[in-house]
Design an enzyme around this catalytic site. Sequence first.
Site, PDB file in Angstrom:
ATOM      1  CG  ASP A 213      40.486  50.488  39.515  1.00  0.00           C
ATOM      2  OD1 ASP A 213      39.605  49.689  39.163  1.00  0.00           O
ATOM      3  OD2 ASP A 213      40.844  51.457  38.833  1.00  0.00           O
ATOM      4  CG  HIS A 236      35.685  49.445  41.699  1.00  0.00           C
ATOM      5  ND1 HIS A 236      36.047  50.104  40.563  1.00  0.00           N
ATOM      6  CD2 HIS A 236      35.764  50.341  42.696  1.00  0.00           C
ATOM      7  CE1 HIS A 236      36.366  51.370  40.863  1.00  0.00           C
ATOM      8  NE2 HIS A 236      36.207  51.524  42.160  1.00  0.00           N
TER       9      HIS A 236
END
Length: 242
Positions: A213, A236
Site C-alpha cells: 500500500d 503507492h
Amino acid sequence: MKLFPVIFFLLHGCCRAVAGINVMNYGARADGRSDDTKAFMEAWKAACGSSGAVKLVIPRGTYLVGPLLFNGPCKDVLSLRIELQGTMKATTELNRYKNTAWVQFGWVNGLSLMGGVFDGQGAASWPYNNCPKQMDCKVLPTNIMFVNTVDTYVEGITSLNSKFFHVGIVACANFRGIDIAIGAPADSPNTDGIHMERSRNVTISRAAIGTGDDCVSVGQGNSDVVLTGIRCGPGHGSASGA
Ligand SMILES: *[C@@H]1O[C@H](CO)[C@@H](O)[C@H](O)[C@H]1NC(C)=O
C-alpha cells in the site's frame, strides 16, 4: 596515595552508567517458540518504573510475542533507550489482539528505539482483512504504534510483513526516524509503511519502504512533517489526506 580518591571517584562516583534492564533477566527464552510476552511486559514495567536515563536491552535471538503495550507515563524516567538486537515475531493468534497495535509505545517521553526486526507474520492474517472491500471491517493490528509520545528517536529498525500498517505515529510530538526498513509483498492488503496523524514535528529520513500500500501516508492534523531520502517501491508513494 593522594590520587586514589580521585581515581575512585572517576571510576565509581562520576557519570554513573545508564541502568540496564535485560529481558533475559525477566524470563525471556529467545527461542522463537516460547511465548515471551510476559517477560517483555515485566521488563518494561521495571524500565518504566526506574529513574533517570534508562536502558532496556533485548539481546540477539528470536522472541515470539503477543501484543505488547509499552505504555507510560514513566514518571521518573528522563530518557528510555531500547536496544533491540534480536528479532521479535508476532503471534499469529488473532484473537489475542484486543488493541489495534502489536507493539505499542504510548505516553512516553524521551524514548529511543535502536535497531532490531519486528516481524508481524502477517501472511497468515491477510486473508482475514476485508477492509479493502468493506467499510465496517475489523482492523488488524499495526506492527509498531507510537501514541502520544514526545521526543522520540527511532533508528535502524526493520519492520516486516505487518498484519496491517507497519508503523503508526499518532498524536506524537517531535518524532525523528532514521534508517527505517520496511518490507511486505506488493499484494499484501493495507500494509502501509508509515502512517501518521495528529502529530507535529515529524522527520523521517533515509527509509527504504516496499509494501502493498502507501509507503508513507500523511493523515489528518499533522504539522511540520519532513520526509527526506525515502526509497519507495513496491508501494503507492506518499499519500496525503485521510
Ligand atoms: C523538533 O524535533 C526535534 C527532535 O526530533 C527537536 O530537536 C526540535 O527542537 C523540535 N522542534 C520544535 C520546534 O519543537
